[in-house]
Design a protein around this motif. Structure first.
Motif, PDB file in Angstrom:
ATOM      1  N   GLU A 168     -16.488  59.310 -51.154  1.00 51.35           N
ATOM      2  CA  GLU A 168     -16.543  57.847 -51.085  1.00 51.35           C
ATOM      3  C   GLU A 168     -15.501  57.216 -51.997  1.00 51.35           C
ATOM      4  OE1 GLU A 168     -19.614  54.138 -52.101  1.00 51.35           O
ATOM      5  OE2 GLU A 168     -20.314  56.206 -52.230  1.00 51.35           O
ATOM      6  N   GLN A 169     -15.331  57.753 -53.186  1.00 53.74           N
ATOM      7  CA  GLN A 169     -14.343  57.204 -54.107  1.00 53.74           C
ATOM      8  C   GLN A 169     -12.922  57.387 -53.586  1.00 53.74           C
ATOM      9  OE1 GLN A 169     -15.605  59.385 -57.576  1.00 53.74           O
ATOM     10  NE2 GLN A 169     -16.765  57.658 -58.404  1.00 53.74           N
ATOM     11  N   LYS A 170     -12.642  58.522 -52.978  1.00 52.65           N
ATOM     12  CA  LYS A 170     -11.316  58.734 -52.397  1.00 52.65           C
ATOM     13  C   LYS A 170     -11.061  57.744 -51.272  1.00 52.65           C
ATOM     14  CE  LYS A 170     -10.892  63.653 -53.544  1.00 52.65           C
ATOM     15  NZ  LYS A 170     -10.769  65.045 -53.040  1.00 52.65           N
ATOM     16  N   ARG A 171     -12.079  57.514 -50.437  1.00 55.22           N
ATOM     17  CA  ARG A 171     -11.888  56.570 -49.334  1.00 55.22           C
ATOM     18  C   ARG A 171     -11.679  55.154 -49.862  1.00 55.22           C
ATOM     19  NH1 ARG A 171      -9.115  56.316 -45.913  1.00 55.22           N
ATOM     20  NH2 ARG A 171      -9.421  54.850 -44.243  1.00 55.22           N
ATOM     21  N   ASP A 172     -12.393  54.809 -50.926  1.00 55.40           N
ATOM     22  CA  ASP A 172     -12.200  53.494 -51.536  1.00 55.40           C
ATOM     23  C   ASP A 172     -10.776  53.353 -52.063  1.00 55.40           C
ATOM     24  OD1 ASP A 172     -14.749  52.629 -50.997  1.00 55.40           O
ATOM     25  OD2 ASP A 172     -15.542  53.066 -52.994  1.00 55.40           O
ATOM     26  N   ILE A 173     -10.274  54.368 -52.750  1.00 61.04           N
ATOM     27  CA  ILE A 173      -8.922  54.323 -53.304  1.00 61.04           C
ATOM     28  C   ILE A 173      -7.884  54.262 -52.189  1.00 61.04           C
ATOM     29  CG2 ILE A 173      -7.193  55.675 -54.585  1.00 61.04           C
ATOM     30  CD1 ILE A 173      -9.533  56.663 -56.349  1.00 61.04           C
ATOM     31  N   PHE A 174      -8.085  55.062 -51.151  1.00 58.17           N
ATOM     32  CA  PHE A 174      -7.100  55.125 -50.075  1.00 58.17           C
ATOM     33  C   PHE A 174      -7.107  53.885 -49.179  1.00 58.17           C
ATOM     34  CE2 PHE A 174      -6.919  59.973 -50.270  1.00 58.17           C
ATOM     35  CZ  PHE A 174      -5.622  59.991 -50.750  1.00 58.17           C
ATOM     36  N   TYR A 175      -8.250  53.199 -49.050  1.00 63.93           N
ATOM     37  CA  TYR A 175      -8.273  52.072 -48.106  1.00 63.93           C
ATOM     38  C   TYR A 175      -9.174  50.916 -48.525  1.00 63.93           C
ATOM     39  CZ  TYR A 175      -8.218  49.402 -43.803  1.00 63.93           C
ATOM     40  OH  TYR A 175      -8.058  48.385 -42.899  1.00 63.93           O
ATOM     41  N   ASN A 176     -10.429  51.167 -48.769  1.00 64.11           N
ATOM     42  CA  ASN A 176     -11.416  50.088 -48.864  1.00 64.11           C
ATOM     43  C   ASN A 176     -11.120  49.079 -49.975  1.00 64.11           C
ATOM     44  OD1 ASN A 176     -12.830  51.301 -46.756  1.00 64.11           O
ATOM     45  ND2 ASN A 176     -14.114  52.491 -48.146  1.00 64.11           N
ATOM     46  N   ASN A 177     -10.687  49.568 -51.127  1.00 65.03           N
ATOM     47  CA  ASN A 177     -10.440  48.653 -52.236  1.00 65.03           C
ATOM     48  C   ASN A 177      -9.274  47.714 -51.933  1.00 65.03           C
ATOM     49  OD1 ASN A 177     -12.502  49.986 -53.546  1.00 65.03           O
ATOM     50  ND2 ASN A 177     -11.166  51.194 -54.864  1.00 65.03           N
ATOM     51  N   ALA A 178      -8.222  48.255 -51.328  1.00 68.00           N
ATOM     52  CA  ALA A 178      -7.073  47.426 -50.972  1.00 68.00           C
ATOM     53  C   ALA A 178      -7.436  46.420 -49.886  1.00 68.00           C
ATOM     54  CB  ALA A 178      -5.909  48.304 -50.518  1.00 68.00           C
ATOM     55  N   ALA A 179      -8.243  46.847 -48.910  1.00 74.17           N
ATOM     56  CA  ALA A 179      -8.669  45.915 -47.858  1.00 74.17           C
ATOM     57  C   ALA A 179      -9.446  44.751 -48.452  1.00 74.17           C
ATOM     58  CB  ALA A 179      -9.525  46.655 -46.831  1.00 74.17           C
ATOM     59  N   ARG A 180     -10.284  45.039 -49.442  1.00 75.61           N
ATOM     60  CA  ARG A 180     -11.039  43.971 -50.112  1.00 75.61           C
ATOM     61  C   ARG A 180     -10.104  43.069 -50.924  1.00 75.61           C
ATOM     62  NH1 ARG A 180     -13.259  46.654 -53.884  1.00 75.61           N
ATOM     63  NH2 ARG A 180     -14.581  47.784 -52.428  1.00 75.61           N
ATOM     64  N   PHE A 181      -9.184  43.666 -51.662  1.00 72.97           N
ATOM     65  CA  PHE A 181      -8.252  42.892 -52.485  1.00 72.97           C
ATOM     66  C   PHE A 181      -7.395  41.966 -51.622  1.00 72.97           C
ATOM     67  CE2 PHE A 181      -3.972  42.558 -54.410  1.00 72.97           C
ATOM     68  CZ  PHE A 181      -4.295  41.919 -55.598  1.00 72.97           C
ATOM     69  N   LEU A 182      -6.923  42.478 -50.495  1.00 73.52           N
ATOM     70  CA  LEU A 182      -6.070  41.687 -49.601  1.00 73.52           C
ATOM     71  C   LEU A 182      -6.871  40.745 -48.699  1.00 73.52           C
ATOM     72  CD1 LEU A 182      -3.545  44.446 -48.479  1.00 73.52           C
ATOM     73  CD2 LEU A 182      -3.077  42.551 -50.057  1.00 73.52           C
ATOM     74  N   ARG A 183      -8.196  40.897 -48.705  1.00 76.37           N
ATOM     75  CA  ARG A 183      -9.089  40.120 -47.838  1.00 76.37           C
ATOM     76  C   ARG A 183      -8.724  40.292 -46.369  1.00 76.37           C
ATOM     77  NH1 ARG A 183      -8.676  34.706 -51.330  1.00 76.37           N
ATOM     78  NH2 ARG A 183      -9.831  35.339 -53.198  1.00 76.37           N
ATOM     79  N   LEU A 184      -8.552  41.532 -45.965  1.00 77.35           N
ATOM     80  CA  LEU A 184      -8.262  41.804 -44.564  1.00 77.35           C
ATOM     81  C   LEU A 184      -9.459  41.417 -43.706  1.00 77.35           C
ATOM     82  CD1 LEU A 184      -6.454  45.268 -44.679  1.00 77.35           C
ATOM     83  CD2 LEU A 184      -5.475  42.973 -44.894  1.00 77.35           C
ATOM     84  N   ASP A 185      -9.175  40.806 -42.557  1.00 75.03           N
ATOM     85  CA  ASP A 185     -10.276  40.398 -41.692  1.00 75.03           C
ATOM     86  C   ASP A 185     -10.775  41.584 -40.870  1.00 75.03           C
ATOM     87  OD1 ASP A 185      -8.505  40.713 -39.488  1.00 75.03           O
ATOM     88  OD2 ASP A 185      -7.897  38.610 -39.602  1.00 75.03           O
ATOM     89  N   ALA A 186     -11.913  41.386 -40.205  1.00 75.72           N
ATOM     90  CA  ALA A 186     -12.560  42.470 -39.473  1.00 75.72           C
ATOM     91  C   ALA A 186     -11.663  43.013 -38.364  1.00 75.72           C
ATOM     92  CB  ALA A 186     -13.887  41.983 -38.893  1.00 75.72           C
ATOM     93  N   ALA A 187     -10.910  42.131 -37.723  1.00 75.73           N
ATOM     94  CA  ALA A 187     -10.043  42.576 -36.630  1.00 75.73           C
ATOM     95  C   ALA A 187      -8.931  43.482 -37.149  1.00 75.73           C
ATOM     96  CB  ALA A 187      -9.455  41.368 -35.906  1.00 75.73           C
ATOM     97  N   THR A 188      -8.358  43.140 -38.307  1.00 73.53           N
ATOM     98  CA  THR A 188      -7.298  43.967 -38.882  1.00 73.53           C
ATOM     99  C   THR A 188      -7.839  45.322 -39.299  1.00 73.53           C
ATOM    100  OG1 THR A 188      -6.117  42.004 -39.660  1.00 73.53           O
ATOM    101  CG2 THR A 188      -5.570  44.099 -40.709  1.00 73.53           C
TER     102      THR A 188
END
Length: 335
Positions: A308-328
């Motif tokens: 889970e931490q690796k997935r957060d580092i690789f994608y989820n945290n950046a998606a949250r920081f950038l506020r990517l929308d659901a479609a993106t």
């Protein structure tokens, strides 16, 4: 067991083997579209990790510095491309191999060219001129409205000897807060000895993320990514993250230039302190495209990280920081 059954089972095993699985998307928060000669006359050979130099100050600094890019201290240095197009094509090949979407910064003409070549894999980040020019605010507002910029940076103020709290930078912070554009700022290592090069203003003390504190308090809606995670200023980085919960960090360059043990120790300190949700992947690919894969492997090999931490580092945290929308996010997930 019949021969046909054995073949079918072999095929099934192959399809289920890890090497055949599609890799989930990775967001690279620190990737550059640069000319081949941006770091010096190509080709440049660089060891990964960097072989820390032992300079004799009797020799000119430029001569000492050039030895860093000769790649003689390791058997398999990364060798940079000779042309701008090769920098791009090799970088895109790495991005496709590892399923990377990049927040790409650099000269606008090159960022635009990379976007036109691989639009699904590029998100544009642009750098305001220093000193700030009249009309900067209007220019970025228009670019943001047209989605031709989604972030600001990399701000390389440290190389000019300018701290983030310098009054000359205030207009950038104010504009970024008003336009709600996230900002990535270089705070961390440059090439060893870079401060001795003619015209360089680099100072190691400007790596301290605590220099951002007054900026953050003055602009409470500002989103800031501390590039290189403030390496090696671990305690200053932890103090800023603790006191300012909106701040994130990326792992660009330190994940492939630092000795693996040193990088893992630094990353583990961030995780152990409770900041696993605010650490983002970055390669800091400049003119060495294969650095992307080396940076990814450095995270993959961190056995102290959970899946889970690796997935957060690789994608989820950046998606949250950038506020990517659901479609993106859905589009990235389908890649």
């Amino acid at each position: 067991m019949s021969r046909h059954t054995a073949v079918a089972l072999a095929v099934a095993v192959l399809l289920l083997s890890p090497s055949s699985w599609a890799r989930p998307a990775i967001l690279d928060m620190h990737l550059h579209a640069l000319a081949a000669d941006e770091q010096g006359p190509p080709p440049l050979s660089l060891c990964s990790p960097i072989a820390m130099p032992t300079w004799d100050p009797a020799h000119p600094a430029v001569e000492n510095f050039a030895a860093l890019f000769a790649g003689k201290e390791c058997r398999d240095p990364i060798v940079s491309p000779k042309t701008d197009d090769e920098v791009m094509t090799r970088s895109i090949a790495q991005m496709e191999k590892y399923n990377v979407i990049g927040l790409v910064s650099g000269p606008k003409r090159l960022v635009d060219h990379w976007r036109a070549t691989a639009p699904a894999r590029m998100m544009p980040s642009l750098i305001p001129d220093m000193p700030v020019k009249d009309g900067m605010e209007q220019e970025f507002a228009a670019l943001h409205a047209s989605r031709d910029v989604v972030a600001i940076g990399e701000l390389g103020l440290q190389y000019d000897g300018i701290g983030p709290d310098d009054p000359r930078v205030e207009r950038i912070w104010a504009m970024a807060e008003k336009e709600d554009l996230p900002v990535s700022i270089h705070m961390g290592p440059g090439p060893p000895g870079v401060g001795y090069l003619p015209g360089s203003g680099y100072r190691a003390r400007l790596s301290s993320p605590l220099l951002l504190e007054e900026v953050l308090l003055r602009h409470p809606r500002l989103r800031i990514n501390v590039m290189h995670a403030g390496f090696p200023m671990r305690d200053d980085t932890l103090a800023l993250l603790y006191s300012h919960p909106q701040v994130y960090v990326d792992l660009g360059v330190i994940d492939w230039t630092q000795p693996r043990a040193a990088f893992h120790a630094y990353l583990k300190a961030l995780i152990d302190a409770g900041f696993a949700k605010r650490v983002m992947f970055g390669s800091d690919q400049m003119v060495w495209p294969e650095a992307i894969g080396k940076a990814i492997e450095a995270i993959d090999s961190a056995d102290f990280l959970t899946a889970e931490q690796k997935r957060d580092i690789f994608y989820n945290n950046a998606a949250r920081f950038l506020r990517l929308d659901a479609a993106t996010i859905a589009r990235h997930t389908a890649m």
